[in-house]
Design an enzyme around this catalytic site. Structure first.
Site, PDB file in Angstrom:
ATOM      1  N   GLU A 105     -17.294  46.036 -29.517  1.00 16.95           N
ATOM      2  CA  GLU A 105     -16.047  45.263 -29.396  1.00 16.95           C
ATOM      3  C   GLU A 105     -14.930  45.956 -30.182  1.00 16.95           C
ATOM      4  O   GLU A 105     -15.180  46.700 -31.122  1.00 16.95           O
ATOM      5  CB  GLU A 105     -16.329  43.834 -29.900  1.00 16.95           C
ATOM      6  CG  GLU A 105     -15.170  42.860 -29.916  1.00 16.95           C
ATOM      7  CD  GLU A 105     -14.463  42.608 -28.597  1.00 16.95           C
ATOM      8  OE1 GLU A 105     -14.081  43.603 -27.946  1.00 16.95           O
ATOM      9  OE2 GLU A 105     -14.232  41.445 -28.245  1.00 16.95           O
ATOM     10  N   ASP A 106     -13.701  45.729 -29.757  1.00 15.09           N
ATOM     11  CA  ASP A 106     -12.574  46.349 -30.468  1.00 15.09           C
ATOM     12  C   ASP A 106     -12.226  45.607 -31.760  1.00 15.09           C
ATOM     13  O   ASP A 106     -12.050  46.205 -32.808  1.00 15.09           O
ATOM     14  CB  ASP A 106     -11.331  46.457 -29.556  1.00 15.09           C
ATOM     15  CG  ASP A 106     -10.941  45.124 -28.905  1.00 15.09           C
ATOM     16  OD1 ASP A 106     -11.641  44.109 -29.086  1.00 15.09           O
ATOM     17  OD2 ASP A 106      -9.915  45.104 -28.191  1.00 15.09           O
ATOM     18  N   ASP A 109     -11.587  38.421 -34.162  1.00 18.20           N
ATOM     19  CA  ASP A 109     -10.506  37.626 -34.725  1.00 18.20           C
ATOM     20  C   ASP A 109     -11.087  36.254 -35.095  1.00 18.20           C
ATOM     21  O   ASP A 109     -11.710  36.114 -36.145  1.00 18.20           O
ATOM     22  CB  ASP A 109      -9.412  37.559 -33.657  1.00 18.20           C
ATOM     23  CG  ASP A 109      -8.107  36.956 -34.130  1.00 18.20           C
ATOM     24  OD1 ASP A 109      -7.752  37.135 -35.285  1.00 18.20           O
ATOM     25  OD2 ASP A 109      -7.434  36.299 -33.308  1.00 18.20           O
ATOM     26  N   PHE A 158      -0.978  41.519 -36.226  1.00 13.24           N
ATOM     27  CA  PHE A 158      -1.260  41.930 -34.858  1.00 13.24           C
ATOM     28  C   PHE A 158      -1.172  43.454 -34.759  1.00 13.24           C
ATOM     29  O   PHE A 158      -0.175  44.056 -35.135  1.00 13.24           O
ATOM     30  CB  PHE A 158      -0.311  41.268 -33.864  1.00 13.24           C
ATOM     31  CG  PHE A 158      -0.829  41.347 -32.462  1.00 13.24           C
ATOM     32  CD1 PHE A 158      -1.784  40.439 -32.011  1.00 13.24           C
ATOM     33  CD2 PHE A 158      -0.407  42.356 -31.608  1.00 13.24           C
ATOM     34  CE1 PHE A 158      -2.299  40.530 -30.724  1.00 13.24           C
ATOM     35  CE2 PHE A 158      -0.924  42.446 -30.319  1.00 13.24           C
ATOM     36  CZ  PHE A 158      -1.865  41.533 -29.879  1.00 13.24           C
ATOM     37  N   ARG A 171      -2.286  51.007 -25.211  1.00 11.60           N
ATOM     38  CA  ARG A 171      -3.693  51.228 -25.539  1.00 11.60           C
ATOM     39  C   ARG A 171      -3.975  52.697 -25.858  1.00 11.60           C
ATOM     40  O   ARG A 171      -4.959  53.037 -26.470  1.00 11.60           O
ATOM     41  CB  ARG A 171      -4.593  50.821 -24.368  1.00 11.60           C
ATOM     42  CG  ARG A 171      -4.593  49.341 -24.035  1.00 11.60           C
ATOM     43  CD  ARG A 171      -5.673  49.064 -22.983  1.00 11.60           C
ATOM     44  NE  ARG A 171      -5.548  47.760 -22.363  1.00 11.60           N
ATOM     45  CZ  ARG A 171      -6.103  46.643 -22.841  1.00 11.60           C
ATOM     46  NH1 ARG A 171      -6.810  46.670 -23.939  1.00 11.60           N
ATOM     47  NH2 ARG A 171      -5.961  45.499 -22.200  1.00 11.60           N
TER      48      ARG A 171
HETATM   49  P1  IMP Z   1     -11.463  36.258 -30.895  1.00 11.00           P
HETATM   50  O1  IMP Z   1     -12.207  35.600 -29.775  1.00 11.00           O
HETATM   51  O2  IMP Z   1     -10.442  35.329 -31.501  1.00 11.00           O
HETATM   52  O3  IMP Z   1     -12.363  36.858 -31.951  1.00 11.00           O
HETATM   53  O4  IMP Z   1     -10.546  37.373 -30.248  1.00 11.00           O
HETATM   54  C1  IMP Z   1     -10.971  38.621 -30.016  1.00 11.00           C
HETATM   55  C2  IMP Z   1     -10.077  39.265 -28.979  1.00 11.00           C
HETATM   56  O5  IMP Z   1      -8.688  38.971 -29.211  1.00 11.00           O
HETATM   57  C3  IMP Z   1     -10.195  40.751 -29.039  1.00 11.00           C
HETATM   58  O6  IMP Z   1     -11.189  41.207 -28.157  1.00 11.00           O
HETATM   59  C4  IMP Z   1      -8.821  41.212 -28.633  1.00 11.00           C
HETATM   60  O7  IMP Z   1      -8.767  41.360 -27.232  1.00 11.00           O
HETATM   61  C5  IMP Z   1      -7.891  40.113 -29.027  1.00 11.00           C
HETATM   62  N1  IMP Z   1      -7.164  40.414 -30.281  1.00 11.00           N
HETATM   63  C6  IMP Z   1      -7.296  39.782 -31.463  1.00 11.00           C
HETATM   64  N2  IMP Z   1      -6.488  40.293 -32.399  1.00 11.00           N
HETATM   65  C7  IMP Z   1      -5.818  41.295 -31.792  1.00 11.00           C
HETATM   66  C8  IMP Z   1      -4.805  42.235 -32.257  1.00 11.00           C
HETATM   67  O8  IMP Z   1      -4.369  42.249 -33.431  1.00 11.00           O
HETATM   68  N3  IMP Z   1      -4.358  43.120 -31.333  1.00 11.00           N
HETATM   69  C9  IMP Z   1      -4.798  43.153 -30.055  1.00 11.00           C
HETATM   70  N4  IMP Z   1      -5.737  42.304 -29.583  1.00 11.00           N
HETATM   71  C10 IMP Z   1      -6.232  41.376 -30.441  1.00 11.00           C
HETATM   72 MG    MG Z   2     -10.916  42.573 -26.414  1.00 11.76          MG
END
Ligand code: IMP
Ligand code: MG
Length: 189
Positions: A105-106, A109, A158, A171
């Site tokens: 995963e990237d 959050d 962000f 990207r």
């Molecule tokens: P989560 O479900 O809240 O953990 O969100 C994870 C997803 O939110 C990641 O796979 C990203 O696609 C997106 N995301 C969260 N923070 C960022 C950020 O700072 N930049 C870009 N994408 C983000």
């Molecule tokens: Mg993502």
């Protein structure tokens, strides 16, 4: 199409340089290769943000491994937050039974996305299941989810670049940068 400002206009700081990414990913590759020594690995990349990370990471892994791809999306509004409900928009093709699965995963959050994906995959009875994320915004976590490999812990800002997007663009930046959201106007619907 909208006119896209050059990234320099939106960049408030470079958080992680290309060199730092390269070095840390090499370390992760060594660690993962050690941990799974004598085994095979199936790396499941979550589209689209983790693509660049996957392709660099896999070249640092010295054990036999295969790759597959999965795309998930959150229901509901709120463009920069994910809701608790995650659905698969593109599934993997591999039957993961008897595979050591590593989710790639990237960024984590709230943890909602990873937590749902892990639940979905766990129900298919893999031999083992772990997650590897390039970035971790620990302070934003809402659900407790185990992450075995973390590239960098980052603050609640962000970020874009190296696979991560701002409304699908940028990207391709080779570094991770902090976005100055005050300087950004989202494209019209
Ligand atoms: P989560 O479900 O809240 O953990 O969100 C994870 C997803 O939110 C990641 O796979 C990203 O696609 C997106 N995301 C969260 N923070 C960022 C950020 O700072 N930049 C870009 N994408 C983000
Ligand atoms: Mg993502």
């Amino acid at each position: 199409m909208h006119t896209l400002p050059p990234y320099e206009e939106l960049l408030s700081e470079v958080l992680i340089t290309e060199e730092q990414l390269k070095n840390r990913i090499a370390e992760l590759g060594v660690q993962i290769s050690k941990d799974y020594a004598g085994e095979e690995l199936l790396m499941i990349c979550l589209l689209r943000g983790a693509v660049l990370f996957l392709t660099d990471l896999m070249r640092q892994i010295s054990i036999p491994h295969t790759i597959d791809f999965m795309a998930v999306s959150s229901y509901g509004v709120g463009a920069r937050e994910s809701s608790g409900l995650v659905r698969i928009t593109m599934d993997i093709r591999t039957n993961i039974q008897n595979h050591n699965v590593l989710i790639v995963e990237d960024i984590i959050d709230s943890g909602q996305t990873l937590s749902s994906v892990m639940e979905l995959l766990d129900a298919r009875h893999p031999k083992s299941l772990r997650a590897c994320t390039l970035l971790d915004k620990t302070e934003r976590r809402e659900v407790d989810v185990p992450i075995h490999y973390v590239g960098f812990d980052i603050k609640d800002k962000f970020v874009f670049g190296y696979g991560l997007d701002l409304d699908e663009y940028y990207r391709d930046l080779p570094f991770i940068g902090v976005v100055d959201l005050d300087k950004y106007t989202p494209p019209d619907e």
